[in-house]
Write an enzyme that holds these catalytic residues in place. Structure first.
Site, short mmCIF file in Angstrom:
data_model
loop_
_atom_site.label_atom_id
_atom_site.label_comp_id
_atom_site.label_asym_id
_atom_site.label_seq_id
_atom_site.Cartn_x
_atom_site.Cartn_y
_atom_site.Cartn_z
N CYS A 1 0.84 -1.19 0.00
CA CYS A 1 0.00 0.00 0.00
C CYS A 1 0.88 1.25 0.00
O CYS A 1 1.57 1.50 -0.98
CB CYS A 1 -0.98 -0.04 1.17
SG CYS A 1 -2.37 1.09 0.96
N HIS B 1 -3.57 -5.61 0.70
CA HIS B 1 -2.97 -5.82 2.02
C HIS B 1 -2.92 -7.31 2.37
O HIS B 1 -3.88 -7.84 2.95
CB HIS B 1 -3.80 -5.11 3.08
CG HIS B 1 -3.64 -3.63 3.09
ND1 HIS B 1 -2.68 -2.98 3.83
CD2 HIS B 1 -4.32 -2.66 2.45
CE1 HIS B 1 -2.77 -1.67 3.65
NE2 HIS B 1 -3.75 -1.44 2.81
N GLU C 1 -1.40 -8.64 4.77
CA GLU C 1 -1.46 -8.82 6.23
C GLU C 1 -2.91 -8.80 6.74
O GLU C 1 -3.19 -9.26 7.84
CB GLU C 1 -0.60 -7.76 6.94
CG GLU C 1 -1.22 -6.39 7.12
CD GLU C 1 -1.19 -5.50 5.87
OE1 GLU C 1 -0.85 -6.00 4.78
OE2 GLU C 1 -1.53 -4.31 5.98
#
Lengths: 719, 229
Positions: free
Chosen positions: B85, B202, B204
């Site tokens: 990002c 993302h 994560e």
């Protein structure tokens, strides 16, 4: 606005002299409706704010509540309004509202983990409304996303009463290891007062008193200087700096700078400790040259915190502030005398020549404002006069009403996932945040459920009953994700209280919220009052935004989307009336507000149990828009339903405390509700992706694409 | 081995990156950008956020910070670097990867789920997948539209340095499935070395099982892939 004559006389009598210009300005702001709740305080005693889990109740920057199921983690709850600024400058007004409530969280020692935003605007068909909505959402998005706090819930409603006066009510939840609690109670004379954060400029002067008047027709141009401009990058560094200061246990007490700026924060801090302060205003780090003492005292420059620090720790605080590239100034110290502010005299900055510009008892500033005894008129409920509307047209109008329609256009602009806690996302009945810190070796952690909002149609129809319904509706949202309510904070918005009808409506929402929260055993641990939401377009509907949190074991919930395989049941008792409904708002007509259950808790417990039951495939609460909207929202590409109800009343009744349940085990659900509340079999879910409704002897049928088109009205009007 | 998650003043996915890596058993720590890279760094995450507030172009200020000179040097030594990002924006601004991420076609911030098709499975970051696999990974950005000149795009493509493209649930790369108007639906690219990768989605946020999709785990496991190589 200047200090009222009666206030001036009172202050003069207390001080034994005329107040200095700086003192008069401090009193004007701190004794304003916005800061001192002069018109609302006589009513707020209605709330029960105590309970087994309440650690810090109303009066501090945010409330603190312990988590059932955890010995060492607490949460903070706070809510505030940024109504007037958001009208004048929607982007900055809304953004700084987020900043303020986040700092209220920091100042308790907590780390912010979730935000909710409840927004209220005039008719969506007006261009000005759409301008305000876009600006407010963009402001919240800009600020909240940047600081890394997920915006996970809230509400958006439209009602002509907000035409000249939109509302922005922001709530924040923080997570607080119990050994990190800091309060706004000053501890000991001799400790230093340290200001950390942005430099002070001439922005937001007089914001508190501006927020305590009706908005004038020219407010958008005239009041713009009273709106602050936020810097989320500074706020993010302030969040991290605050964490670092807490890690090293350097904070003795803390208060964020909000309404009435430094003067407000520092005087309230020492007043709470029954102490005083000596502050040298020229030591405040400033952004502009030649600021007067009055400007330094009252500027509402954002992203600033006031800390009480032991003298030996001051250097370390300076170092940490510098590490995060934040300004830091030691502005004075806690004393056991008056609240005193000094400034260099005309001859320059020689200490001997300092001029005392403020010298008053702190508690007089903080708590001395007299309350207003105002007249109130009793609201009257409407009579029943139901329209004879076409069923299909009414269904489409209600499902496509901007207030009940999809809010995806809004929450898609909010980062609702940062932090890795959002287990149930916006768009469902309540968000569920994973509090992983409470996980034990073999068991689940605490799931923290959040719901926030109010329904203006309800409280416009019947302030007292509508506010009770708002409380019940938020609690039902929590039950639908399997949670038990824990605590709530309220944001009470009203018009000009000097109008008896307005004050009567305001009194209604206060009592209504208080009574239902008591019935639900939910302590109301804090809140905010915003009055004078009155413009040339008239007063707003009395608006009791409630942000309620609840807890459950584990983080998962069935969700409101159909699986397509179960029986559909409607659980909970219907009130059998349409007052305050979206149906009447779109078709015309009137009715009394539906009767609410006398003892709602057993029903909510049963809904929460059913949400966690093995056979449960989907749960969705019934609220604004009634069963019509609830069922439409449950249909997906892969799953549809067919259901039957008796009549339009059953389809559009908005009584909260009810839910639609899709289950493979209807017998167990019926058994669980035996003796608790009604269970009606509506029909069944299927794999069709279609909604088939039979209403008496009429029938309606929509495919998922048609429903989506109807529900997508915000995006259609804004993109 | 310890993966360094570089924390700028406006980073906000730094804790999340550490949390997700730790969940996978990969040792990770947040390091304040002014403290510089620790000597034992075996991998680097440039996390999401708004590095310096991003009041200028996203990532432009961070790209010029001292720590990024260290990151570039480490990348040249073969230390794996993953930009996510805002980290992807910084990666491009720093020249670690080609192209740029700019304002979404919608001109709005978008936080939603996205589907990614794996374009090259022969990299440390995609070893866990097969080419053509469809991953469900969230996006959350206002400036995620990948842009690059025609020739350089052709080169990226022909060299297999397009890592992921936005697609629909069935793996079709279409305009409708392109959330931000990225050229060629590109969601993530490799640098000159395949140990350097940036992506806007993302991973994560698609790692912890209780948040839904775990499709992003394989990307983070790229740090293991490199250290075991």
């Amino acid at each position: 606005m200047s200090l009222a004559d009666s206030d001036h006389d009172l202050i003069r009598a207390e001080l034994g002299r005329d107040p200095t210009p700086e003192e008069a300005a401090l009193f004007e702001n701190l004794w304003s409706e916005h800061c001192a709740y002069r018109s609302s305080r006589p009513l707020l005693g209605a709330f029960d704010s105590e309970g087994e889990h309440v650690v810090v109740g109303p009066g501090d920057d945010a409330a603190v509540v312990s988590l059932p199921g955890s010995d060492d983690h607490w949460i903070t709850l706070g809510i505030e309004s940024h109504n007037h600024p958001s009208y004048v400058d929607p982007f900055d007004g809304a953004a700084t509202g987020v900043g303020g409530i986040v700092r209220d969280t920091l100042s308790m020692g907590a780390y912010p983990i979730a935000l909710t935003d409840s927004l209220y605007f005039g008719g969506f068909d007006r261009e000005h409304t759409r301008y305000l909505l876009e600006g407010v959402v963009e402001g919240i998005s800009h600020y909240g996303n940047c600081i890394g706090v997920p915006t996970v819930g809230g509400s958006v409603a439209f009602h002509e009463g907000y035409e000249g006066n939109p509302l922005v009510n922001v709530a924040c939840v923080g997570l607080l290891p119990s050994d990190r609690l800091v309060t706004a109670v000053a501890q000991e004379p001799g400790n230093k007062l340290v200001l950390v954060g942005n430099a002070t400029g001439r922005d937001g002067l007089g914001g508190a008193s501006f927020a305590s008047e009706d908005l004038a027709e020219d407010a958008e141009t005239e009041d713009r200087p009273a709106v602050q401009v936020g810097d989320p990058y500074a706020e993010k560094r302030l969040i991290e700096c605050n964490e670092a200061l807490l890690d090293e246990d350097l904070l003795l007490s803390a208060r964020d700078l909000g309404a009435a700026g430094l003067g407000g924060a520092s005087s309230e801090l020492v007043a709470k400790g029954d102490l005083g302060a000596r502050i040298d205003l020229d030591r405040v780090h400033q952004r502009e040259p030649n600021m007067s003492p009055l400007e330094i005292l009252l500027a509402e420059s954002q992203e600033r915190m006031c800390y009480e620090v032991a003298p030996e720790d001051v250097e370390r605080v300076r170092e940490l502030a510098a590490r995060f590239d934040l300004g830091c100034s030691v502005i004075g110290e806690v004393t056991d005398g008056n609240y005193v502010c000094t400034f260099p005299g005309e001859d320059g900055d020689d200490n001997l020549e300092r001029e005392t510009v403020v010298d008053v008892p702190a508690e007089l500033l903080a708590d001395g404002a007299p309350t207003n005894d105002l007249d109130s008129g009793d609201p009257v409920q409407p009579e029943r006069d139901l329209p004879d509307a076409d069923l299909g047209e009414a269904f489409e109008a209600v499902v496509a009403s901007p207030s009940t329609a999809s809010k995806r256009w809004v929450y898609r602009q909010y980062d609702h996932e940062v932090g890795l806690r959002t287990a149930v996302e916006p768009g469902d009945d309540a968000a569920v945040m994973a509090i992983r810190e409470t996980e034990t070796g073999d068991g689940n952690g605490v799931g923290l459920a959040l719901s926030a909002g109010a329904v203006p149609n309800w409280t416009a129809c019947a302030p007292y009953e509508g506010a009770r319904a708002v409380a019940l509706e938020n609690a039902t949202n929590l039950a639908a994700v399997g949670a038990t309510p824990l605590a709530a904070v309220d944001c009470l918005n009203g018009g000009n209280p000097e109008k008896p009808a307005v004050y009567g409506g305001f009194k209604g929402i206060v009592d209504g919220l208080a009574d239902m929260c008591r019935d639900l055993s939910v302590p109301v641990v804090g809140g905010n009052v915003s009055l004078y939401n009155d413009s040339v377009a008239g007063p707003i509907p009395p608006t009791p935004t409630l942000a309620m949190v609840g807890t459950r074991e584990g983080y998962s919930a069935p969700g409101s989307a159909l699986s397509g395989e179960g029986t559909l049941l409607l659980v909970g008792d219907a009130g059998g009336a349409l007052g305050g409904s979206e149906y009447l708002a779109t078709t015309g007509g009137s009715d009394r507000f539906p009767a609410l259950p006398e003892t709602p808790t057993p029903t909510l417990r049963a809904i929460a149990d059913v949400a966690d039951a093995e056979g449960t495939l989907a749960v969705h609460d019934v609220s604004d828009g009634g069963l019509a909207v609830a069922l439409a929202e449950m249909v997906t590409d892969d799953a549809g339903l067919s259901a039957a109800v008796d009549d339009a009343l059953a389809l559009f009744d908005e009584t909260p405390g009810r839910a639609v349940v899709e289950t493979t085990d209807p017998e167990s659900v019926t058994e669980r509700f035996d003796g608790v509340a009604d269970v009606v079999e509506l029909g069944s879910a299927d794999g069709s992706g279609r909604l088939e409704l039979t209403v008496g002897d009429e029938s309606l049928e929509y495919g998922v694409a048609e429903i989506r088109e109807l529900r997508d009205v915000l995006a259609q009007g804004l993109d | 081995m310890t993966v360094t998650v570089v924390q700028f003043g406006g980073s906000n996915c730094d804790r999340d990156a550490v949390g997700a890596l730790s969940h996978l058993g990969i040792d990770a720590e947040r390091v304040w950008h002014e403290d510089g890279l620790p000597e034992d760094t075996t991998g680097i995450v440039l996390p999401g956020g708004f590095s310096y507030g991003d009041y200028l172009r996203a990532g432009a200020m961070a790209a010029r910070s001292p720590v990024m000179a260290e990151v570039r040097a480490a990348a040249e030594d073969g230390v794996p670097v993953l930009g996510v990002c805002n980290g992807a924006q910084i990666g491009c601004e720093t020249g670690l990867t080609d192209g740029a991420f700019t304002t979404n076609a919608s001109a709005r911030f978008q936080c939603e789920n996205a589907y990614l098709r794996v374009e090259n499975a022969d990299t440390p970051w995609t070893r866990a997948y097969d080419e053509g696999d469809v991953l469900s990974v969230p996006i959350a950005h206002g400036e995620g539209r990948f842009e690059i000149g025609e020739e350089r795009y052709e080169r990226l493509d022909s060299e297999g340095r397009v890592l992921f493209r936005y697609c629909d649930a069935d793996g079709n790369v279409t305009d409708d499935a392109n959330p931000n108007g990225s050229r060629g639906n590109v969601a993530g690219v490799l640098g000159e070395r395949d140990t350097v990768a940036v992506l806007m989605p993302h991973p994560e946020r698609a790692t912890l099982p209780d948040l839904g999709s775990t499709d992003g785990q394989g990307v983070l496991r790229g740090f293991e892939a490199v250290s075991n190589a």
